[in-house]
Scaffold this active site. Structure first.
Site, PDB file in Angstrom:
ATOM      1  N   LYS A 118       0.743  -1.405   0.170  1.00  0.00           N
ATOM      2  CA  LYS A 118      -0.161  -0.111  -0.101  1.00  0.00           C
ATOM      3  C   LYS A 118       0.552   1.163  -0.448  1.00  0.00           C
ATOM      4  O   LYS A 118       0.462   1.897  -0.560  1.00  0.00           O
ATOM      5  CB  LYS A 118      -0.902   0.013   0.693  1.00  0.00           C
ATOM      6  CG  LYS A 118      -2.017  -0.743   0.859  1.00  0.00           C
ATOM      7  CD  LYS A 118      -3.246  -0.252   1.543  1.00  0.00           C
ATOM      8  CE  LYS A 118      -4.761  -1.434   1.878  1.00  0.00           C
ATOM      9  NZ  LYS A 118      -5.855  -0.995   2.655  1.00  0.00           N
ATOM     10  N   LYS A 201      -4.349 -10.211  -7.200  1.00  0.00           N
ATOM     11  CA  LYS A 201      -4.985 -10.252  -6.561  1.00  0.00           C
ATOM     12  C   LYS A 201      -6.242  -9.331  -6.737  1.00  0.00           C
ATOM     13  O   LYS A 201      -5.948  -8.484  -6.729  1.00  0.00           O
ATOM     14  CB  LYS A 201      -4.635  -9.531  -4.962  1.00  0.00           C
ATOM     15  CG  LYS A 201      -5.739 -10.421  -4.015  1.00  0.00           C
ATOM     16  CD  LYS A 201      -5.681  -9.795  -2.487  1.00  0.00           C
ATOM     17  CE  LYS A 201      -5.628  -8.578  -2.471  1.00  0.00           C
ATOM     18  NZ  LYS A 201      -6.155  -7.271  -0.871  1.00  0.00           N
ATOM     19  N   LYS A 204     -10.432  -4.206  -4.676  1.00  0.00           N
ATOM     20  CA  LYS A 204     -11.247  -2.570  -5.640  1.00  0.00           C
ATOM     21  C   LYS A 204     -10.299  -1.726  -5.439  1.00  0.00           C
ATOM     22  O   LYS A 204     -10.770  -0.491  -6.016  1.00  0.00           O
ATOM     23  CB  LYS A 204     -12.058  -2.111  -4.072  1.00  0.00           C
ATOM     24  CG  LYS A 204     -11.721  -2.163  -2.792  1.00  0.00           C
ATOM     25  CD  LYS A 204     -12.877  -1.750  -1.461  1.00  0.00           C
ATOM     26  CE  LYS A 204     -11.455  -2.837  -0.399  1.00  0.00           C
ATOM     27  NZ  LYS A 204     -13.130  -3.076   0.698  1.00  0.00           N
TER      28      LYS A 204
HETATM   29  P1  AMP Z   1     -10.187  -5.389   2.615  1.00  0.00           P
HETATM   30  O1  AMP Z   1     -11.331  -5.077   1.610  1.00  0.00           O
HETATM   31  O2  AMP Z   1      -9.335  -5.598   2.129  1.00  0.00           O
HETATM   32  O3  AMP Z   1     -10.941  -4.657   3.842  1.00  0.00           O
HETATM   33  O4  AMP Z   1     -10.848  -6.448   2.925  1.00  0.00           O
HETATM   34  C1  AMP Z   1     -11.586  -7.263   3.594  1.00  0.00           C
HETATM   35  C2  AMP Z   1     -11.743  -8.927   3.705  1.00  0.00           C
HETATM   36  O5  AMP Z   1     -11.554  -9.585   2.131  1.00  0.00           O
HETATM   37  C3  AMP Z   1     -10.203  -9.384   4.212  1.00  0.00           C
HETATM   38  O6  AMP Z   1     -10.886 -10.620   5.154  1.00  0.00           O
HETATM   39  C4  AMP Z   1     -10.159 -10.080   2.669  1.00  0.00           C
HETATM   40  O7  AMP Z   1      -9.203 -11.062   3.199  1.00  0.00           O
HETATM   41  C5  AMP Z   1     -11.086 -10.532   1.673  1.00  0.00           C
HETATM   42  N1  AMP Z   1     -10.999  -9.557   1.124  1.00  0.00           N
HETATM   43  C6  AMP Z   1     -10.386  -8.753   0.043  1.00  0.00           C
HETATM   44  N2  AMP Z   1     -10.101  -8.967  -1.463  1.00  0.00           N
HETATM   45  C7  AMP Z   1      -9.905 -10.556  -1.581  1.00  0.00           C
HETATM   46  C8  AMP Z   1      -9.591 -11.869  -2.420  1.00  0.00           C
HETATM   47  N3  AMP Z   1      -9.585 -11.087  -3.876  1.00  0.00           N
HETATM   48  N4  AMP Z   1     -10.229 -12.836  -2.647  1.00  0.00           N
HETATM   49  C9  AMP Z   1      -9.938 -13.383  -1.695  1.00  0.00           C
HETATM   50  N5  AMP Z   1     -10.770 -12.444  -0.226  1.00  0.00           N
HETATM   51  C10 AMP Z   1     -10.064 -11.607  -0.239  1.00  0.00           C
END
Ligand code: AMP
Ligand code: TRP
Length: 339
Positions: A118, A201, A204
């Site tokens: 990040k 990955k 968003k």
């Molecule tokens: P975040 O959007 O970074 O706050 O992620 C929130 C949750 O979604 C966390 O548990 C991440 O591990 C999961 N997550 C985000 N992106 C992915 C992805 N591409 N595949 C699987 N889990 C994800």
């Protein structure tokens, strides 16, 4: 010292820093719903304090927090069964986060791959909050003495650090107070990859909207993105082993399996031997069937933001009841006077 046995309690959180993706749904929210249904006490948070470790426009943050809450509820989280709330309304998170900033070491933070990703090349210009992010995350989890945390693969390192913080606190103060939390990284899609590049990955923050499925995408958009998703020229194998060096094929099969509540092996037993020209339309149907009702319900819930705010307010009050006594006890262990 006799070991304290902690009653099972589940906590997890997602940042309201933009739209929800299929990765968030399969890696996190869908698993949250499974755990809610298992009967264990569950708390699910919109971690707004974490979101602001990178710049958030205030109006967008407010919208995204409500939209995330709508996503949780539309996907099956029930405010009567789970405590749904936003982090900033429970000040114990920030307070314990400070105490943990004094427990965690700089060297631990420097090893965090999410910080490196990040912060990018210009780490000197990253916020101090982004650097200390994992200490606040440890506080989110441990302020409830949570025992289990469902997350996607990418959060594994942060959960290891949470255990390190708990262990160091317990050791430094000679107590057995914070539990060793278990990560729950399960299911067929713990790491959903970009539809355009199987080595990245799904995120968003990816500049290409075609790389991800957003939980707010309509049926046509979902269909278009899956049809255009990168693949290879071969037919699908009949066993998981055959997906080893085929990241794009593996990703689409994992997504199919997770949406269909199946293992990858069971999925390949059905679709092995098919070409992508046949498999992709099956995936489109499945994805639209599973995701459309969620996006429709999200849109409906977003028509009544006051009701969402009420749910978050109620959840926050319930969360404070659990968090505040644990915070008080922590201050006492540290030696703070609370008169
Ligand atoms: P975040 O959007 O970074 O706050 O992620 C929130 C949750 O979604 C966390 O548990 C991440 O591990 C999961 N997550 C985000 N992106 C992915 C992805 N591409 N595949 C699987 N889990 C994800
Ligand atoms: N760091 C997590 C992410 O980026 C979000 C998060 C913050 C979280 N606090 C948490 C996840 C506590 C689980 C438990 O996805």
């Amino acid at each position: 010292m006799t070991e304290v046995v902690h009653t099972p309690r589940v906590f997890s959180g997602i940042q309201p820093s933009g739209g929800l993706t299929l990765g968030n749904y399969l890696g996190a929210i869908k698993r949250f719903v499974d755990m809610q249904e298992s009967g264990i006490e569950t708390l699910y948070c919109m971690v707004d304090l974490h979101a602001i470790t990178v710049w958030q426009d205030p109006a967008d943050l407010r919208h995204n927090t409500r939209e995330l809450a709508a996503g949780y509820i539309a996907a099956g989280l029930d405010p009567a069964k789970s405590i749904l709330f936003n982090q900033s309304q429970v000040s114990a998170h920030a307070e314990l986060g400070w105490l943990f900033s004094c427990i965690a070491r700089m060297g631990w933070m420097k090893r965090m791959t999410q910080f490196k990703d990040k912060a990018g090349k210009n780490a000197e210009n990253a916020s101090l909050g982004l650097f200390g992010y994992p200490a606040l995350m440890a506080a989110d989890i441990l302020i409830y003495h949570s025992t289990h945390v469902p997350v996607g693969e990418d959060q594994k390192q942060h959960l290891e650090l949470t255990r390190d913080v708990a262990a160091k606190f317990n050791h430094d103060f000679g107590v057995d107070f914070f539990p060793m939390t278990e990560p729950v990284i399960e299911g067929a899609a713990t790491r959903v990859m970009s539809l355009r590049d199987g080595s990245k990955k799904m995120s968003k923050s990816d500049p290409s909207d075609a790389s991800r499925i957003n939980m707010t995408d309509d049926a046509d958009t979902i269909a278009k993105k899956i049809r255009k998703a990168k693949t290879d020229p071969d037919a699908l194998p009949s066993e998981a082993e055959g997906l080893k060096d085929r990241p794009e094929a593996r990703n689409l099969v994992n997504i199919f399996a997770a949406l269909n509540d199946q293992t990858v092996d069971a999925t390949l037993a059905d679709v092995g031997g098919k070409q992508f020209s046949e498999f992709k339309p099956m995936l489109v149907d499945l994805a639209v069937n599973k995701l459309s009702p969620i996006s429709t319900e999200m849109a409906r819930l977003m028509n009544d933001p006051a009701e969402i705010d009420r749910i978050l307010g109620d959840g926050s009050a319930r969360a404070r009841k659990i968090a505040n006594p644990i915070l008080e006890k922590t201050y006492d262990i540290v030696g703070m006077i609370r008169s």
